[in-house]
Write an enzyme that holds these catalytic residues in place. Structure first.
Site, PDB file in Angstrom:
ATOM      1  N   ASN A 449     -96.253  45.274  62.534  1.00  0.00           N
ATOM      2  CA  ASN A 449     -96.323  44.732  63.825  1.00  0.00           C
ATOM      3  C   ASN A 449     -96.153  42.992  63.732  1.00  0.00           C
ATOM      4  O   ASN A 449     -97.353  42.655  63.393  1.00  0.00           O
ATOM      5  CB  ASN A 449     -96.766  45.110  64.882  1.00  0.00           C
ATOM      6  N   GLU A 450     -95.392  42.163  63.860  1.00  0.00           N
ATOM      7  CA  GLU A 450     -95.385  40.928  63.690  1.00  0.00           C
ATOM      8  C   GLU A 450     -96.232  40.253  62.726  1.00  0.00           C
ATOM      9  O   GLU A 450     -97.137  39.349  62.948  1.00  0.00           O
ATOM     10  CB  GLU A 450     -95.928  40.335  65.269  1.00  0.00           C
TER      11      GLU A 450
END
Length: 651
Positions: A449-450
């Site tokens: 994630n990110e």
């Protein structure tokens, strides 16, 4: 039609998947059966944090060799739970270092005297690094705070007259650039401002680093020759469901395997023999997502019986695995379940609650699923780590689709793209796929994630990581969730679905909701023009303090959260007719974060409070999700909420 790489994985899949998972051994969920027993060790454990300057007093004094109470004062600590919020000690809440747990367990006599019984200790989750001793003897170590691990302790509990065993677990929650999630330790050396040796844990993710024994701890038994693992994959040929199975056995070479598939009424619909085969189910009931079909989440039961010849005679082992028959595929603009277009309308979540922290709790879990169904949500992402096995089981039962995410959040430093980090990330994906491969609710893996996917090493890192995950499981698409610029993202070429996070009119252009539609439409058009892959709006939202009202809307008011969502929905309604295949609100409920001037007792982007009470946006989203459900149902017919009979709008 499937794209080229997807077709290649489909062809190579069964061989690669079996080989990849066979290397590691199984991690079947401990289920009771005629040949298996389990003993829960949840409840109060003795607990002690090591506050020594180097945090190693427990090892120097060998606290594991004798009862923990003899080392000094201990606390009662509930398991499962995080240790941070249970007490009143401010130092313990933010403690970084080694903590020690201990529990005495009394064992049934047959476990300790029957040498044909294998006794296994299973720990559902210990965040982050764990070392385990039984009766002072080292039995296991594990890195990673979100996946289970086991130790065969048969020899230790069957070697003497004792009918009990002392289990000691040391856990360290320190995060480094090479852990998942990563972090750094900052030592403050200015003694005019900080005490000698003062340090803090820095993290690059926006949730509190809760620690402890977060999930159930238990003992279970099997025969010494036992079913170690089962791998299934399903497909459909017209009206016939196909269940391919592979069964792995440990502890013996001379055995027979019998396999039966039962429907929900207990009727045998297919059967076979041997460690590998295919079961054919005429007129199969498919596993459909919640609200997509009038009979969602249909589960068969795969019963496996092992009969083995040993020196002591014939032994049997039984294991039953829930099976959902369904297919998943991705085209240039659609996400297909059972060959039908599926639209994700759901949430992102956290395992987070008052007092418990990230500790597993059945009442909280059932409440959350009731809220999901009330909301009309058909999906969620396990942001930003694997959730408890019991969560995945309820998703199978209720038809809630899952994007199953690794703990790869906060990968923003160059050091976190090293070979050491990559090797650990590969191992984590092996553990995750091994645990969750048979859940029909899991339709896609998310490896991160990110991340800072614009950094130079990110291309090789994600190419390798995604290829490895596909080799482990070719039956599901793989993604990671990005917030990088579409032109700079070096990992995006390797994903099957583009998952993008954006917070227009929140983290920039504060208060200017009038720019959302233009910016969001441009975002979608840029990503699709570049990659021709389906897109999920994997995060969007706004912090809202429950009870704050302001009209015209101002930031942090309930009106602003609703207004921002409405602006997103206008664009989503346009683009879902083309290539957008889902929307996941951030977040399902408010959750705890580190303290900072930007956070008021945590992140408040939930549509429910941390106590699971609705904000105004929950009702807005509920109306939208039920309307989306009616538009995407197969075969089409209007659906009604199972949780609320009287509604102010058409369901």
């Amino acid at each position: 039609m499937l794209r080229g790489p997807a077709a290649v994985w489909a062809a190579l899949g069964p061989l690669l998947w079996a080989c990849g998972l066979a290397l590691r051994g199984g991690m079947l969920y401990p289920r009771e059966s005629p040949s298996r027993e389990r003993k829960e060790l949840n409840g109060l454990w003795s607990f002690r944090a090591d506050f020594s300057e180097n945090r190693r007093q427990g090892f120097e004094q060998q606290w594991y060799r004798t009862p923990l109470r003899e080392s000094g004062p201990t606390l009662d600590m509930p398991v499962p739970s995080s240790f941070n919020d249970v007490g009143q000690d401010r130092q313990l809440r933010s403690f970084v270092g080694w903590v020690w747990y201990e529990r005495e367990a009394t064992l049934p006599q047959r476990w300790t005297q029957d040498l044909g019984t294998r006794v296994v200790l299973r720990i559902g989750s210990a965040h982050y690094y764990a070392i385990v001793w039984v009766n002072g003897v080292h039995v296991a170590e594990h890195e990673g705070g979100h996946l289970p691990f086991e130790a065969d302790i048969s020899k230790l509990v069957q070697s003497g007259p004792l009918a009990s065993c002392r289990i000691t677990i040391a856990i360290n929650n320190t995060l480094t650039p090479h852990t998942l999630p990563p972090g750094t330790i900052l030592y403050q050396t200015d003694t005019s401002k900080y005490p000698k040796g003062y340090f803090v844990q820095n993290i690059n993710f926006d949730f509190f680093n809760y620690a402890g024994l977060h999930r159930p701890v238990l003992l279970y038994t099997t025969p010494t020759t036992y079913i170690d693992d089962i791998t299934i994959s399903t497909s459909v040929n017209q009206d016939t469901g196909l269940v391919d199975y592979q069964i792995f056995v440990e502890g013996g070479e001379h055995f027979q395997l019998e396999v039966r598939l039962l429907d929900e009424e207990g009727k045998v619909v297919a059967q076979g023999t041997g460690g590998r085969g295919q079961l054919q189910v005429p007129n199969a009931h498919l596993w459909w997502p919640y609200l997509m079909h009038e009979h969602p989440a249909y589960l068969y039961s795969l019963e496996v019986r092992l009969t083995a010849q040993t020196a002591a005679g014939s032994v049997s082992d039984f294991y039953t695995l829930p099976v959902g028959i369904r297919t998943v595929a991705v085209t240039e603009h659609q996400f297909l379940i059972n060959g039908k277009p599926f639209y994700f309308h759901g949430v992102n979540k956290h395992e987070d609650a008052d007092i418990r922290g990230k500790g597993f709790d059945w009442p909280l879990l059932v409440k959350d699923f009731n809220l999901l169904r009330w909301l009309g949500a058909n999906a969620f992402r396990t942001s930003h780590y694997p959730y408890a096995e019991e969560v995945m089981q309820l998703c199978d039962r209720y038809g809630i689709v899952v994007i199953d995410e690794s703990p790869g959040v906060g990968i923003v430093l160059v050091e976190s793209y090293s070979n050491v980090s990559l090797q650990h990330h590969l191992e984590v994906m092996e553990e995750l796929v091994r645990r969750d491969k048979n859940h029909p609710a899991v339709v896609m893996w998310s490896v991160a994630n990110e991340p800072a996917s614009f950094l130079k090493p990110a291309g090789y890192y994600f190419k390798t990581l995604i290829a490895h995950t596909k080799a482990l499981d070719p039956s599901r698409p793989v993604t990671f969730v990005t917030n990088s610029n579409y032109e700079a993202d070096l990992g995006a070429p390797y994903v099957d679905v583009i998952c993008v996070n954006s917070y227009y009119s929140w983290y920039h252009d504060y208060g200017h909701m009038e720019v959302i539609q233009l910016q969001l439409a441009t975002q979608f058009e840029n990503w699709y023009r570049t990659y021709q892959k389906p897109i999920i709006q994997s995060e969007y939202g706004a912090d809202t303090i429950a009870g704050f009202h302001q009209d015209p809307p101002l930031m942090f008011s309930e009106e602003y959260q609703k207004g921002l969502l409405e602006q997103y929905h206008l664009v989503l309604d346009q683009k879902r007719k083309e290539y957008v295949v889902g929307e996941l609100i951030w977040n399902f409920a408010d959750f705890m974060t580190n303290q900072s001037p930007q956070r008021v007792m945590g992140n408040k982007k939930g549509i429910f409070t941390r106590q699971r009470q609705p904000k105004g946006a929950a009702f807005l989203l509920r109306e939208r999700y039920w309307k989306l459900a009616n538009e995407t149902r197969y075969p089409w017919s209007a659906v009604k909420s199972q949780c609320l009979e009287n509604s102010p709008f058409t369901l």
